[in-house]
Design a protein around this motif. Structure first.
Motif, PDB file in Angstrom:
ATOM      1  N   ILE A  86       0.836  -1.201   0.000  1.00 52.24           N
ATOM      2  CA  ILE A  86       0.000   0.000   0.000  1.00 52.24           C
ATOM      3  C   ILE A  86       0.868   1.247   0.000  1.00 52.24           C
ATOM      4  O   ILE A  86       0.558   2.249  -0.649  1.00 52.24           O
ATOM      5  CB  ILE A  86      -1.006  -0.034   1.168  1.00 52.24           C
ATOM      6  CG1 ILE A  86      -2.036  -1.133   0.888  1.00 52.24           C
ATOM      7  CG2 ILE A  86      -1.673   1.331   1.357  1.00 52.24           C
ATOM      8  CD1 ILE A  86      -2.997  -1.411   2.001  1.00 52.24           C
ATOM      9  N   ASP A  87       2.000   1.182   0.673  1.00 49.84           N
ATOM     10  CA  ASP A  87       2.969   2.279   0.625  1.00 49.84           C
ATOM     11  C   ASP A  87       3.403   2.553  -0.812  1.00 49.84           C
ATOM     12  O   ASP A  87       3.720   3.685  -1.158  1.00 49.84           O
ATOM     13  CB  ASP A  87       4.178   1.913   1.502  1.00 49.84           C
ATOM     14  CG  ASP A  87       5.280   2.934   1.419  1.00 49.84           C
ATOM     15  OD1 ASP A  87       5.077   4.077   1.875  1.00 49.84           O
ATOM     16  OD2 ASP A  87       6.363   2.589   0.894  1.00 49.84           O
ATOM     17  N   LYS A  88       3.377   1.528  -1.640  1.00 52.17           N
ATOM     18  CA  LYS A  88       3.803   1.687  -3.032  1.00 52.17           C
ATOM     19  C   LYS A  88       2.750   2.400  -3.885  1.00 52.17           C
ATOM     20  O   LYS A  88       2.947   2.598  -5.084  1.00 52.17           O
ATOM     21  CB  LYS A  88       4.173   0.334  -3.654  1.00 52.17           C
ATOM     22  CG  LYS A  88       5.342  -0.330  -2.963  1.00 52.17           C
ATOM     23  CD  LYS A  88       6.522   0.612  -2.770  1.00 52.17           C
ATOM     24  CE  LYS A  88       7.612  -0.028  -1.970  1.00 52.17           C
ATOM     25  NZ  LYS A  88       8.146   0.826  -0.919  1.00 52.17           N
ATOM     26  N   LEU A  89       1.660   2.791  -3.250  1.00 51.10           N
ATOM     27  CA  LEU A  89       0.726   3.686  -3.926  1.00 51.10           C
ATOM     28  C   LEU A  89       1.477   4.943  -4.357  1.00 51.10           C
ATOM     29  O   LEU A  89       1.072   5.644  -5.275  1.00 51.10           O
ATOM     30  CB  LEU A  89      -0.425   4.036  -2.977  1.00 51.10           C
ATOM     31  CG  LEU A  89      -1.586   4.846  -3.505  1.00 51.10           C
ATOM     32  CD1 LEU A  89      -2.266   4.102  -4.642  1.00 51.10           C
ATOM     33  CD2 LEU A  89      -2.587   5.111  -2.399  1.00 51.10           C
ATOM     34  N   ALA A  95      -4.122  -1.245  -9.256  1.00 51.00           N
ATOM     35  CA  ALA A  95      -5.075  -2.351  -9.102  1.00 51.00           C
ATOM     36  C   ALA A  95      -4.619  -3.294  -7.994  1.00 51.00           C
ATOM     37  O   ALA A  95      -5.434  -3.775  -7.192  1.00 51.00           O
ATOM     38  CB  ALA A  95      -5.225  -3.106 -10.424  1.00 51.00           C
ATOM     39  N   GLY A  96      -3.328  -3.548  -7.928  1.00 50.13           N
ATOM     40  CA  GLY A  96      -2.784  -4.393  -6.860  1.00 50.13           C
ATOM     41  C   GLY A  96      -3.018  -3.806  -5.496  1.00 50.13           C
ATOM     42  O   GLY A  96      -3.383  -4.507  -4.548  1.00 50.13           O
ATOM     43  N   VAL A  97      -2.818  -2.495  -5.375  1.00 51.62           N
ATOM     44  CA  VAL A  97      -3.044  -1.819  -4.098  1.00 51.62           C
ATOM     45  C   VAL A  97      -4.520  -1.929  -3.701  1.00 51.62           C
ATOM     46  O   VAL A  97      -4.847  -2.216  -2.550  1.00 51.62           O
ATOM     47  CB  VAL A  97      -2.605  -0.337  -4.174  1.00 51.62           C
ATOM     48  CG1 VAL A  97      -3.080   0.434  -2.950  1.00 51.62           C
ATOM     49  CG2 VAL A  97      -1.092  -0.247  -4.311  1.00 51.62           C
ATOM     50  N   LEU A  98      -5.422  -1.740  -4.661  1.00 51.62           N
ATOM     51  CA  LEU A  98      -6.850  -1.864  -4.368  1.00 51.62           C
ATOM     52  C   LEU A  98      -7.194  -3.283  -3.910  1.00 51.62           C
ATOM     53  O   LEU A  98      -7.979  -3.466  -2.966  1.00 51.62           O
ATOM     54  CB  LEU A  98      -7.686  -1.499  -5.598  1.00 51.62           C
ATOM     55  CG  LEU A  98      -7.745  -0.012  -5.925  1.00 51.62           C
ATOM     56  CD1 LEU A  98      -8.500   0.216  -7.242  1.00 51.62           C
ATOM     57  CD2 LEU A  98      -8.418   0.769  -4.795  1.00 51.62           C
ATOM     58  N   LEU A  99      -6.632  -4.296  -4.564  1.00 53.31           N
ATOM     59  CA  LEU A  99      -6.889  -5.672  -4.151  1.00 53.31           C
ATOM     60  C   LEU A  99      -6.445  -5.918  -2.711  1.00 53.31           C
ATOM     61  O   LEU A  99      -7.118  -6.604  -1.941  1.00 53.31           O
ATOM     62  CB  LEU A  99      -6.168  -6.643  -5.072  1.00 53.31           C
ATOM     63  CG  LEU A  99      -6.817  -6.903  -6.423  1.00 53.31           C
ATOM     64  CD1 LEU A  99      -5.913  -7.770  -7.292  1.00 53.31           C
ATOM     65  CD2 LEU A  99      -8.174  -7.567  -6.249  1.00 53.31           C
ATOM     66  N   LEU A 100      -5.308  -5.345  -2.342  1.00 58.41           N
ATOM     67  CA  LEU A 100      -4.810  -5.505  -0.977  1.00 58.41           C
ATOM     68  C   LEU A 100      -5.669  -4.759   0.029  1.00 58.41           C
ATOM     69  O   LEU A 100      -5.803  -5.181   1.176  1.00 58.41           O
ATOM     70  CB  LEU A 100      -3.364  -5.014  -0.877  1.00 58.41           C
ATOM     71  CG  LEU A 100      -2.334  -5.916  -1.537  1.00 58.41           C
ATOM     72  CD1 LEU A 100      -1.011  -5.194  -1.671  1.00 58.41           C
ATOM     73  CD2 LEU A 100      -2.173  -7.193  -0.738  1.00 58.41           C
TER      74      LEU A 100
END
Length: 140
Positions: free
Chosen positions: A98-101, A131-136
Motif C-alpha cells: 500500500i505504501d507503493k501507492l 489495481a494491486g493496491v486496491l486488491l490488498l
C-alpha cells in the motif's frame, strides 16, 4: 551502473527495510525507532560521502537546492513516521504494497509538476500497481 540497476537495488533494500523494521519495532515506540533509523542513516551516509570523495561544501548550494532538499527531507521524515506506525499496527505484507501507492502519485506529480509524459505502456504498468493496491485494501 544504469538507473535500472539502482532502482532494482532500491526495491530490494526497501523490501528488507519493511521486514527488518517490523521485527525491530516489537515492543518499542515507532517514532523512537524512526529517529534511531534516521540517525544511523545520517552517520552511514556521512561516512560514505566522505570516504568516496564526493564531499562538497553544502554552503555552495543554491537557495533553490536548499529549499527542495529541505522539502524532500520533511516529506521523507513524514513518510517514515507514517510507514513505521503502519508497520507497527499492520502486517508488513499489506503495509509495504500500500505504501507503493506512491508509484501512482509520483507518476501524477511528475506529469503535473515536472512536465513528464509517461508512455501508454508506462501508464498501463502504473495502473496495474494501482489495481494491486486496491486488491490488498479490499477487506475479506
Amino acid at each position: 551502473m544504469s538507473w535500472l540497476h539502482w532502482a532494482l537495488s532500491s526495491a530490494v533494500f526497501a523490501a528488507l527495510t519493511a521486514i527488518f523494521a517490523k521485527v525491530g519495532l516489537e515492543g518499542i515506540n515507532s517514532d523512537i525507532a524512526t529517529m534511531i533509523r534516521a540517525v544511523i542513516i545520517a552517520l552511514l551516509l556521512a561516512a560514505f560521502v566522505r570516504y568516496s570523495g564526493q564531499w562538497v561544501n553544502p554552503l555552495t548550494f543554491s537557495a533553490r537546492n536548499w529549499t527542495f532538499l529541505v522539502l524532500s527531507a520533511l516529506a521523507t521524515g513524514a513518510s517514515w513516521v507514517c510507514y513505521f506506525r503502519a508497520l507497527q499496527l499492520g502486517e508488513a505484507s499489506k503495509v509495504a504494497p500500500i505504501d507503493k501507492l506512491s508509484v501512482i502519485l509520483v507518476a501524477i506529480f511528475a506529469v503535473v509538476f515536472l512536465g513528464e509524459r509517461p508512455a501508454l505502456k508506462d501508464w498501463a504498468g502504473i495502473s496495474l500497481v494501482g489495481a494491486g493496491v486496491l486488491l490488498l485494501a479490499i477487506k475479506r
